[in-house]
Scaffold this motif. Sequence first.
Motif, PDB file in Angstrom:
ATOM      1  N   LEU A  68      -9.597 -32.502  -3.218  1.00 36.51           N
ATOM      2  CA  LEU A  68      -9.494 -32.960  -4.603  1.00 36.51           C
ATOM      3  C   LEU A  68     -10.908 -33.174  -5.129  1.00 36.51           C
ATOM      4  N   TRP A  69     -11.337 -32.325  -6.053  1.00 35.27           N
ATOM      5  CA  TRP A  69     -12.681 -32.421  -6.656  1.00 35.27           C
ATOM      6  C   TRP A  69     -12.475 -33.039  -8.028  1.00 35.27           C
ATOM      7  N   LEU A  70     -12.546 -34.367  -8.084  1.00 39.03           N
ATOM      8  CA  LEU A  70     -12.161 -35.137  -9.272  1.00 39.03           C
ATOM      9  C   LEU A  70     -13.393 -35.672  -9.983  1.00 39.03           C
ATOM     10  N   LEU A  71     -14.187 -34.771 -10.501  1.00 41.45           N
ATOM     11  CA  LEU A  71     -15.474 -35.138 -11.089  1.00 41.45           C
ATOM     12  C   LEU A  71     -15.614 -34.699 -12.543  1.00 41.45           C
ATOM     13  N   ALA A  72     -14.495 -34.627 -13.271  1.00 38.20           N
ATOM     14  CA  ALA A  72     -14.556 -34.196 -14.680  1.00 38.20           C
ATOM     15  C   ALA A  72     -15.477 -35.095 -15.495  1.00 38.20           C
ATOM     16  N   GLY A  73     -15.508 -36.367 -15.161  1.00 34.50           N
ATOM     17  CA  GLY A  73     -16.336 -37.309 -15.906  1.00 34.50           C
ATOM     18  C   GLY A  73     -17.802 -37.289 -15.520  1.00 34.50           C
ATOM     19  N   ALA A  74     -18.144 -36.533 -14.491  1.00 36.23           N
ATOM     20  CA  ALA A  74     -19.536 -36.481 -14.046  1.00 36.23           C
ATOM     21  C   ALA A  74     -20.330 -35.581 -14.985  1.00 36.23           C
ATOM     22  N   ASP A  75     -21.316 -36.157 -15.611  1.00 35.06           N
ATOM     23  CA  ASP A  75     -22.132 -35.435 -16.588  1.00 35.06           C
ATOM     24  C   ASP A  75     -23.350 -34.827 -15.889  1.00 35.06           C
ATOM     25  N   ALA A  76     -23.062 -33.947 -14.919  1.00 35.63           N
ATOM     26  CA  ALA A  76     -24.127 -33.291 -14.164  1.00 35.63           C
ATOM     27  C   ALA A  76     -23.670 -31.874 -13.846  1.00 35.63           C
ATOM     28  N   GLU A  77     -24.308 -30.905 -14.424  1.00 31.53           N
ATOM     29  CA  GLU A  77     -23.896 -29.506 -14.259  1.00 31.53           C
ATOM     30  C   GLU A  77     -23.782 -29.096 -12.795  1.00 31.53           C
ATOM     31  N   PRO A  78     -24.693 -29.481 -11.901  1.00 28.42           N
ATOM     32  CA  PRO A  78     -24.569 -29.027 -10.512  1.00 28.42           C
ATOM     33  C   PRO A  78     -23.243 -29.407  -9.844  1.00 28.42           C
ATOM     34  N   LEU A  79     -22.637 -30.530 -10.251  1.00 23.81           N
ATOM     35  CA  LEU A  79     -21.372 -30.934  -9.638  1.00 23.81           C
ATOM     36  C   LEU A  79     -20.225 -30.016 -10.042  1.00 23.81           C
ATOM     37  N   HIS A  80     -20.435 -29.237 -11.082  1.00 21.84           N
ATOM     38  CA  HIS A  80     -19.441 -28.262 -11.529  1.00 21.84           C
ATOM     39  C   HIS A  80     -19.922 -26.830 -11.280  1.00 21.84           C
ATOM     40  N   GLY A  81     -21.144 -26.712 -10.819  1.00 18.81           N
ATOM     41  CA  GLY A  81     -21.748 -25.404 -10.574  1.00 18.81           C
ATOM     42  C   GLY A  81     -22.165 -25.261  -9.125  1.00 18.81           C
ATOM     43  N   SER A  82     -23.453 -25.418  -8.864  1.00 18.25           N
ATOM     44  CA  SER A  82     -23.989 -25.118  -7.534  1.00 18.25           C
ATOM     45  C   SER A  82     -23.425 -26.009  -6.431  1.00 18.25           C
ATOM     46  N   ARG A  83     -23.227 -27.303  -6.693  1.00 14.27           N
ATOM     47  CA  ARG A  83     -22.690 -28.189  -5.649  1.00 14.27           C
ATOM     48  C   ARG A  83     -21.230 -27.848  -5.356  1.00 14.27           C
TER      49      ARG A  83
END
Length: 156
Positions: A68-83
């Motif tokens: 479960l990758w529940l990071l929609a509220g994380a305002d950091a592109e790497p958490l939705h991209g490279s990470r």
Amino acid sequence: MRLLMVGGGRHGLALARELVADGHAVRAVTRDEAKRGELEAAGCECWIGDPDRIGTLRYALENVTVLLWLLAGADAEPLHGSRLKMMLEKTTDTTVRGVVYEAGGPFEASGLAEMEHALKTNEIPFAVLRADCADQAAWVARARAAIDEVLQVEHV
């Protein structure tokens, strides 16, 4: 079933409580050792790690069925991209049968692209969670539906 929950905040904790009550094992990731007590009180196995440092999460995948990758509220592109990409690569050759990706925020397109790439290259099925976390009950219901959805994907 064992789930690895990365992110989620208060609504994720409510989801974890329901999953544990239904007999599932939840391994919840936090960066903050001070949150261990709260996670364990909810029935979770606490894992100290940081989604910005994927190496700290690698072994958290052991015996996990759903990530479960529940990071929609994380305002950091790497958490939705490279990470996210790195984490998805780590799921290859593990017991992970699917991923639930919480979409939302300014980097949603990056995350969805990474999910599609993982599906095409490594056949990692995924479900997208879209729900307003302000309505915790609705968010939890949608998260549970996404977990069920990803588990129903037929593997060839």
